[in-house]
Motif scaffolding. Structure first.
Motif, mmCIF file in Angstrom:
data_model
loop_
_atom_site.group_PDB
_atom_site.id
_atom_site.type_symbol
_atom_site.label_atom_id
_atom_site.label_comp_id
_atom_site.label_asym_id
_atom_site.label_seq_id
_atom_site.Cartn_x
_atom_site.Cartn_y
_atom_site.Cartn_z
ATOM 1 N N ASP A 6 0.841 -1.189 0.000
ATOM 2 C CA ASP A 6 0.000 0.000 0.000
ATOM 3 C C ASP A 6 0.882 1.248 0.000
ATOM 4 O O ASP A 6 1.018 1.943 0.998
ATOM 5 C CB ASP A 6 -0.890 -0.042 1.245
ATOM 6 C CG ASP A 6 -1.907 1.075 1.274
ATOM 7 O OD1 ASP A 6 -1.992 1.841 0.301
ATOM 8 O OD2 ASP A 6 -2.617 1.181 2.278
ATOM 9 N N THR A 7 1.508 1.509 -1.148
ATOM 10 C CA THR A 7 2.347 2.689 -1.314
ATOM 11 C C THR A 7 1.662 3.630 -2.304
ATOM 12 O O THR A 7 0.816 3.185 -3.088
ATOM 13 C CB THR A 7 3.748 2.307 -1.837
ATOM 14 O OG1 THR A 7 3.601 1.656 -3.105
ATOM 15 C CG2 THR A 7 4.470 1.385 -0.856
ATOM 16 N N PRO A 8 2.002 4.909 -2.298
ATOM 17 C CA PRO A 8 1.314 5.842 -3.195
ATOM 18 C C PRO A 8 1.351 5.423 -4.665
ATOM 19 O O PRO A 8 0.340 5.528 -5.370
ATOM 20 C CB PRO A 8 2.053 7.165 -2.968
ATOM 21 C CG PRO A 8 2.556 7.063 -1.563
ATOM 22 C CD PRO A 8 2.924 5.610 -1.381
ATOM 23 N N ASP A 9 2.506 4.934 -5.148
ATOM 24 C CA ASP A 9 2.576 4.545 -6.562
ATOM 25 C C ASP A 9 1.679 3.348 -6.843
ATOM 26 O O ASP A 9 0.952 3.315 -7.839
ATOM 27 C CB ASP A 9 4.013 4.276 -7.005
ATOM 28 C CG ASP A 9 4.650 3.079 -6.322
ATOM 29 O OD1 ASP A 9 4.458 2.904 -5.107
ATOM 30 O OD2 ASP A 9 5.349 2.305 -7.008
ATOM 31 N N ALA A 10 1.674 2.374 -5.964
ATOM 32 C CA ALA A 10 0.855 1.178 -6.173
ATOM 33 C C ALA A 10 -0.630 1.502 -6.093
ATOM 34 O O ALA A 10 -1.428 1.000 -6.899
ATOM 35 C CB ALA A 10 1.223 0.094 -5.167
ATOM 36 N N VAL A 11 -1.017 2.326 -5.135
ATOM 37 C CA VAL A 11 -2.425 2.714 -5.002
ATOM 38 C C VAL A 11 -2.892 3.395 -6.282
ATOM 39 O O VAL A 11 -3.984 3.120 -6.794
ATOM 40 C CB VAL A 11 -2.633 3.621 -3.765
ATOM 41 C CG1 VAL A 11 -4.026 4.238 -3.756
ATOM 42 C CG2 VAL A 11 -2.393 2.823 -2.483
ATOM 43 N N SER A 12 -2.062 4.256 -6.833
ATOM 44 C CA SER A 12 -2.404 4.957 -8.072
ATOM 45 C C SER A 12 -2.474 3.999 -9.260
ATOM 46 O O SER A 12 -3.437 4.006 -10.027
ATOM 47 C CB SER A 12 -1.378 6.052 -8.342
ATOM 48 O OG SER A 12 -1.608 6.662 -9.581
ATOM 49 N N ILE A 13 -1.458 3.171 -9.412
ATOM 50 C CA ILE A 13 -1.381 2.252 -10.556
ATOM 51 C C ILE A 13 -2.502 1.219 -10.526
ATOM 52 O O ILE A 13 -3.073 0.866 -11.557
ATOM 53 C CB ILE A 13 -0.006 1.560 -10.592
ATOM 54 C CG1 ILE A 13 1.081 2.573 -10.941
ATOM 55 C CG2 ILE A 13 0.004 0.383 -11.558
ATOM 56 C CD1 ILE A 13 2.495 2.080 -10.696
ATOM 57 N N LEU A 14 -2.857 0.744 -9.337
ATOM 58 C CA LEU A 14 -3.838 -0.339 -9.212
ATOM 59 C C LEU A 14 -5.252 0.154 -8.896
ATOM 60 O O LEU A 14 -6.124 -0.649 -8.558
ATOM 61 C CB LEU A 14 -3.368 -1.348 -8.157
ATOM 62 C CG LEU A 14 -2.057 -2.049 -8.487
ATOM 63 C CD1 LEU A 14 -1.619 -2.951 -7.341
ATOM 64 C CD2 LEU A 14 -2.166 -2.841 -9.784
ATOM 65 N N ALA A 15 -5.488 1.453 -9.030
ATOM 66 C CA ALA A 15 -6.829 2.002 -8.805
ATOM 67 C C ALA A 15 -7.823 1.293 -9.722
ATOM 68 O O ALA A 15 -7.568 1.115 -10.913
ATOM 69 C CB ALA A 15 -6.831 3.498 -9.070
ATOM 70 N N GLY A 16 -8.911 0.841 -9.163
ATOM 71 C CA GLY A 16 -9.936 0.157 -9.944
ATOM 72 C C GLY A 16 -9.708 -1.335 -10.102
ATOM 73 O O GLY A 16 -10.542 -2.032 -10.666
ATOM 74 N N GLU A 17 -8.588 -1.832 -9.630
ATOM 75 C CA GLU A 17 -8.275 -3.262 -9.706
ATOM 76 C C GLU A 17 -8.686 -3.956 -8.409
ATOM 77 O O GLU A 17 -8.857 -3.314 -7.374
ATOM 78 C CB GLU A 17 -6.772 -3.479 -9.933
ATOM 79 C CG GLU A 17 -6.238 -2.973 -11.239
ATOM 80 C CD GLU A 17 -6.525 -3.907 -12.409
ATOM 81 O OE1 GLU A 17 -6.932 -5.059 -12.186
ATOM 82 O OE2 GLU A 17 -6.317 -3.463 -13.547
ATOM 83 N N SER A 18 -8.794 -5.249 -8.460
ATOM 84 C CA SER A 18 -9.020 -6.065 -7.271
ATOM 85 C C SER A 18 -7.661 -6.276 -6.606
ATOM 86 O O SER A 18 -6.778 -6.902 -7.187
ATOM 87 C CB SER A 18 -9.640 -7.402 -7.677
ATOM 88 O OG SER A 18 -9.759 -8.251 -6.573
ATOM 89 N N VAL A 19 -7.491 -5.731 -5.389
ATOM 90 C CA VAL A 19 -6.180 -5.722 -4.742
ATOM 91 C C VAL A 19 -6.299 -6.109 -3.275
ATOM 92 O O VAL A 19 -7.245 -5.711 -2.594
ATOM 93 C CB VAL A 19 -5.525 -4.316 -4.803
ATOM 94 C CG1 VAL A 19 -4.146 -4.319 -4.166
ATOM 95 C CG2 VAL A 19 -5.468 -3.783 -6.204
#
Length: 149
Positions: free
Chosen positions: A34-47
């Motif tokens: 749960d890092t800013p880049d990952a949250v942004s990149i994976l927005a809308g994905e099942s995570v």
């Protein structure tokens, strides 16, 4: 096919997302930090967000093993795919125990030596993929798939 894509944020995630033309055609679930880049990149994905740091951090290794158990039971993936790093180990161990194929894609920037994660997951991996011919000798039966970035 149900894919479970497991990776640390940053470059590991970048290499997994480079597989989007293929992976987007499947039912996929991500495990990442749960890092800013990952949250942004994976927005809308099942995570599912994993615990970090993982490198030599025993409490988070244990937490991620419990997380892997829950995610593997709930998602029931057909394949686990990872580029590392440490978060991959518990998922590969459980994948092996559950009979789920686990594929490790070695990162593109390690030509002379294998990564710690690669060495740790190798006994549990169904397939070891490398991106350069020079990496083929790092792992027994490694398959060269070419550079994904």
């Amino acid at each position: 096919m149900r894919l479970l894509l497991v990776g640390s944020s940053g470059g590991h995630l970048a290499q997994l997302t480079a597989l989007d033309p293929w992976s987007a055609a499947h039912d996929r679930h991500w495990v990442c930090f749960d890092t800013p880049d990952a949250v942004s990149i994976l927005a809308g994905e099942s995570v599912t967000w994993a615990y970090h740091p993982t490198t030599r951090h025993l409490p988070n290794l244990v937490r991620n093993l419990g997380l892997a158990w829950r995610v593997m039971r709930e998602e029931r993936p057909d394949v686990v795919l990872s580029t590392g790093a440490g978060v991959a180990l518990p998922f590969f161990v459980l994948a092996r125990l559950l009979g789920v194929p686990a594929v490790f894609l070695e990162v593109y920037d390690r030509l002379d030596t294998s990564t710690l994660t690669g060495r740790l997951v190798r006994p549990f991996a169904s397939r070891m993929l490398v991106q350069w011919e020079e990496q083929r000798g790092l792992y027994r039966d490694a398959e060269v798939v070419g550079c994904v970035l």
